[in-house]
Scaffold this active site. Structure first.
Site, short mmCIF file in Angstrom:
data_model
loop_
_atom_site.label_atom_id
_atom_site.label_comp_id
_atom_site.label_asym_id
_atom_site.label_seq_id
_atom_site.Cartn_x
_atom_site.Cartn_y
_atom_site.Cartn_z
N ASP A 59 -6.52 3.33 4.06
CA ASP A 59 -5.40 2.95 4.57
C ASP A 59 -4.96 1.57 3.99
OD1 ASP A 59 -3.25 1.69 6.26
OD2 ASP A 59 -4.16 2.19 7.96
N TYR A 81 -7.19 -0.47 12.79
CA TYR A 81 -6.13 0.22 13.43
C TYR A 81 -5.16 0.85 12.13
CZ TYR A 81 -1.10 -0.12 15.51
OH TYR A 81 0.00 0.32 15.72
N LYS A 98 4.02 -2.18 4.38
CA LYS A 98 4.38 -3.72 4.35
C LYS A 98 4.78 -4.41 2.84
CE LYS A 98 0.99 -4.37 8.27
NZ LYS A 98 1.58 -5.02 9.46
N1 PMP Z 1 -2.27 0.50 8.94
C1 PMP Z 1 -2.59 -0.62 8.98
C2 PMP Z 1 -4.16 -1.09 8.43
C3 PMP Z 1 -1.92 -1.69 9.61
O1 PMP Z 1 -2.34 -2.87 9.71
C4 PMP Z 1 -0.79 -1.34 10.22
C5 PMP Z 1 0.04 -2.28 11.01
N2 PMP Z 1 -0.42 -3.43 11.27
C6 PMP Z 1 -0.45 0.16 10.31
C7 PMP Z 1 -1.39 0.93 9.49
C8 PMP Z 1 0.68 0.68 10.94
O2 PMP Z 1 1.93 0.48 10.04
P1 PMP Z 1 3.45 0.16 11.04
O3 PMP Z 1 3.26 -1.03 11.94
O4 PMP Z 1 4.39 -0.20 9.71
O5 PMP Z 1 3.82 1.24 11.63
#
Ligand code: PMP
Length: 435
Positions: free
Chosen positions: A246, A151, A274
């Protein structure tokens, strides 16, 4: 209500949940908060401090969601709260450059040598979307590769799953995503080196970027197989594509320099979120100077944001990063090991089939018989048992991520006593969930 739940009063949460469902889809501002995978009423939170949450009914929980990762110091850390208060008193947002942005960029560059230039944004979704635009602008190519079960936020081109059979053309995973967008996302199974090699042999010269969670966190915690990440980097180098880590979850979580430091790897580009915002809306994308030089106003790839590099968010982020030294990561690792080992022992004692997978302070208890290595094996888990276990845990004061495919997070505010309490509850809940 299941008969095994330790009864708790949720009447105020239930009332709020009923009201919120009239106005907010599913009653929540992000879907997994609705507890659909485990059932019941999600606790509405009124206070978070250290490792604990309190809901509007006065129930207290030990928290392993940690705001889905950011709360690595624990909630409401006094140094972060006072930095935020001081920054807010100087103005909430200017829309103009600040000294803090320079300090923050320098702090990131020191921790992530692969990030030679970077741009701050407000969410992980924005970071991955913008990084992929930069990769496409730089390479002049349209196709990207992602992995099943990965994701990367909810931008159109990333809400895509694998097509059937050997056809790797993506199909939309969400209504509202045009086929014409999804078709540029090629999807392969996580940890499958030979499939990726075959794809590159066939279409490598069309691929702008490969985006990967270096430790998967969105199908539960799944570590990279030996040579998986190395192969991504090598194939991208050979074919002129961009390797994009990511690290929205792993950045600042696995080490000061994220998964790339943990595994000793150098991707072309990285996304962070995060932890780097310490609980405030802050994320970034960055990487090799020549790629990032494509970004406006230096180059032709446009990307902008009214609240990007927000001073209050930067104050939380910088204070958090400065508190995360090598000792902190050792402590996190010890606490998470205590939790993971204790859960494994509880599985054995109760005779419940299950496996605990952990990397640093990320961990998942899967109700499976074989280790989870990809999305297909994650989906072999017993979801019914997970839901029963989760409800029994919640009733015993443990706030665990409400889906089998999410990762639990340990924070520096968790005490060894918190872990012991959690393990007692977890074992009792395993017995409950077997009935
Ligand atoms: N990349 C990863 C690996 C994530 O876990 C998440 C959110 N859980 C995102 C991108 C998206 O981040 P956001 O919820 O801050 O848009």
């Amino acid at each position: 209500m299941d008969r095994f739940i330790v009864q708790m009063d949720q009447s105020v949460s239930a009332g709020l949940f009923a009201r919120s469902q009239h106005l907010i889809p599913g009653g929540v501002n992000s879907p997994v908060r609705a507890f659909r995978a485990v059932g019941g009423v999600p606790p509405f939170i009124e206070l978070a401090e250290g490792s604990h949450l309190r809901d509007v009914d006065g129930n207290e929980y030990i928290d392993y969601v940690c705001s889905w990762g950011p709360a690595i110091l624990g909630h409401a850390h006094p140094a972060v709260v006072s930095a935020v208060a001081a920054a807010a008193a100087r103005g909430l947002s200017y829309g103009a450059p600040t000294a803090q942005e320079v300090q923050f960029a320098e702090a990131i560059a020191e921790r992530y040598p692969s990030i030679e230039m970077m741009r701050c944004v407000s969410s992980g979704t924005e970071a991955t979307m913008s990084a992929l635009r930069a990769a496409r602008g730089f390479t002049g190519r349209d196709f990207i590769v992602k992995f099943e079960g990965g994701y990367h936020g909810h931008s159109d081109g990333l809400l895509v799953k694998a097509g059937s059979g050997l056809s790797t053309f993506g199909i939309p995973d969400s209504a509202g995503v045009p086929n014409g967008v999804a078709k540029y996302t090629l999807t392969e199974p996580y940890n499958n080196v030979s499939r990726l090699q075959a794809l590159f042999e066939q279409r490598g010269h069309e691929i702008a970027a490969v985006i990967v969670e270096p430790v998967a966190g969105n199908m539960g915690c799944v570590p990279p197989a030996p040579k998986f990440l190395e192969t991504i980097i090598a194939l991208c180098k050979k074919f002129g594509s961009i390797s994009l880590f990511d690290e929205v979850i792993t950045g600042g979580r696995l080490s000061r320099g994220g998964a790339q430091q943990h595994y000793g790897l150098t991707p072309d580009m990285t996304c962070l979120g995060k932890v780097i915002g310490g609980g405030m809306p802050l994320a970034l994308y960055g990487g090799r100077r020549e790629i990032m030089s494509c970004i406006s106003p230096l180059g032709p790839v446009y990307q902008a944001g009214t609240l990007s590099g927000n001073p209050v968010a930067l104050a939380a982020g910088l204070t958090t990063l400065n508190l995360l030294d090598v000792t902190a990561y050792r402590k996190l690792d010890d606490l998470a090991a205590q939790l993971a080992d204790g859960l494994s022992a509880a599985l054995i004692r109760t005779g419940v089939p299950g496996i605990v997978q952990r990397v640093g302070s990320l961990l998942t208890l899967f109700f499976v018989e074989q280790p989870v290595t990809d999305f297909a094996s994650a989906n072999a888990s017993d979801r019914g048992r997970f839901a029963r276990w989760h409800r029994a845990l919640l009733g015993r004061g443990i706030y665990w991520p409400p889906s089998q495919l999410e990762t639990a997070f340990v924070s520096l505010a968790h005490s060894p006593q918190d872990i012991t309490t959690t393990l007692e509850a977890a074992e009792a809940a395993l017995r409950d969930a077997s009935q």
